[in-house]
Design an enzyme around this catalytic site. Structure first.
Site, PDB file in Angstrom:
ATOM      1  N   HIS A   1      44.793  20.407  61.804  1.00 36.15           N
ATOM      2  CA  HIS A   1      46.212  20.061  61.676  1.00 36.15           C
ATOM      3  C   HIS A   1      47.140  21.275  61.472  1.00 36.15           C
ATOM      4  CE1 HIS A   1      44.843  15.885  61.017  1.00 36.15           C
ATOM      5  NE2 HIS A   1      44.054  16.342  60.080  1.00 36.15           N
TER       6      HIS A   1
HETATM    7  O1  RIB Z   1      47.225  14.760  57.242  1.00 34.37           O
HETATM    8  C1  RIB Z   1      46.833  16.101  57.387  1.00 34.37           C
HETATM    9  C2  RIB Z   1      47.539  16.964  56.390  1.00 34.37           C
HETATM   10  O2  RIB Z   1      47.180  16.549  55.084  1.00 34.37           O
HETATM   11  C3  RIB Z   1      47.127  18.449  56.480  1.00 34.37           C
HETATM   12  O3  RIB Z   1      48.200  19.249  56.080  1.00 34.37           O
HETATM   13  C4  RIB Z   1      46.011  18.549  55.476  1.00 34.37           C
HETATM   14  O4  RIB Z   1      45.904  19.856  54.921  1.00 34.37           O
HETATM   15  C5  RIB Z   1      46.494  17.611  54.420  1.00 34.37           C
HETATM   16  O5  RIB Z   1      47.433  18.317  53.607  1.00 34.37           O
END
Ligand code: RIB
Ligand code: CA
Length: 313
Positions: free
Chosen positions: A243
């Protein structure tokens, strides 16, 4: 070399946050003015420590790391140890940091930096719940016209949610902060699950980090081996979505991504859909377009950038 792009990383490390920070520190085009930690994946005392661990792994103990908000604006803190492990950086064994945490509060650092730097010269890269960014906007509304861009990881629409059927974790943890940011008028680029789920840490891609044969490469492979297991089991995929590095990759090479300027509104009332980002992708409302919502990525180009830049550390 053209002038470096100035960024502030706001983060809740988290293995994917860690890779995003390494990407930023391995990219000479960027000047990381500071890293502000926020409570999210794990509590603040761990996210700030993890941010320092990653700076030292990158050989950058000079980077200023600040602690920010200890909990969301309104709702109780929800963490994700089941994904990131008890420390938030499970996978590799990283030494306790020796670099010092900055005394100044992270929110004050964001405000002070935005008021000092030239208007339109600083990009904020939130990788976790938006509590610090919202508090900075509330503390000093004048920064809204001085921020160049907010490029954030959060939300989801066609892909649904990852912490509830409708909400993505960062927005779910602090939906009220997300509402403040989305209504701020600051130019926003949003990296939702719709795009991050197309950036999977397949076995071949993880191996490319390990083949760097460096401490950073080895640690990154170990971080990803741990981080991906939860999503591989949940989605039945080869690898999990990477992500947060999508945020820094966009700042470096926006051409890796495709999206559309839309209205994004967040649910802050219904418990059923709390934290849901409602994206008017088809323009069926007259709500103002407040975010560039990314939906596609050149995943091979993204991972090639990551390996090349982490290879420099
Ligand atoms: O949903 C994914 C996000 O949530 C990313 O930033 C991961 O690090 C968590 O913080
Ligand atoms: Ca994160």
């Amino acid at each position: 070399m053209p002038e470096k792009r100035k960024i502030i990383i706001d983060t809740d490390p988290g293995q994917d946050d860690a890779v995003a920070i390494l990407l930023a520190l391995g990219s000479p085009e960027l000047e990381v003015l500071g890293i502000t930690a926020v409570a999210g994946n794990v509590p603040l005392n761990l996210t700030e420590k993890n941010a320092r661990k990653i700076c030292e792994l990158a050989g950058r103990p000079d980077v200023k790391v600040f602690a920010g908000a200890v909990r969301p604006l309104v709702r109780p803190l929800v963490t994700a140890e089941h994904v990131h492990g008890r420390t938030g950086l499970d996978g590799p064994v990283l030494p306790e940091p020796t670099m010092k945490l900055q005394e100044q509060h992270g929110v004050d650092f964001i405000v002070e930096t935005l008021m000092r730097e030239a208007p339109g010269s600083v990009t904020i890269c939130p990788l976790g719940p938006l509590t610090n960014v919202a508090l900075a906007l509330i503390r000093e509304p004048r920064i809204a016209t001085r921020i160049r861009e907010i490029v954030l990881m959060g939300g989801g629409f066609f892909e649904g949610g990852n912490v509830t059927p409708t909400a993505e974790f960062n927005i779910y943890v602090d939906p009220h902060a997300a509402e403040v940011v989305l209504r701020s008028g600051v130019p926003i680029v949003m990296m939702p699950l719709d795009v991050t789920h197309k950036a999977l840490t397949t076995a071949r891609r993880v191996e490319a980090f390990r083949r760097l044969g460096t401490p950073v490469g080895e640690a990154t492979a170990a971080l990803l081996d741990f981080f991906e297991r939860f999503d591989e089991e949940k989605y039945g995929t080869d690898g999990g979505p990477l992500h947060d590095p999508c945020v820094v990759a966009y700042v470096l090479k926006p051409e890796l991504f495709k999206g559309r300027h839309c209205n994004v509104t967040v649910e802050t009332a219904s418990e059923l859909t709390m934290g849901m980002t409602v994206v008017d992708w088809w323009g069926v409302t007259s709500r103002p377009k407040n975010a560039m919502v990314m939906r596609d990525i050149d995943a091979d180009g993204f991972f090639a950038l990551l390996v090349e830049r982490l290879g420099r550390l």
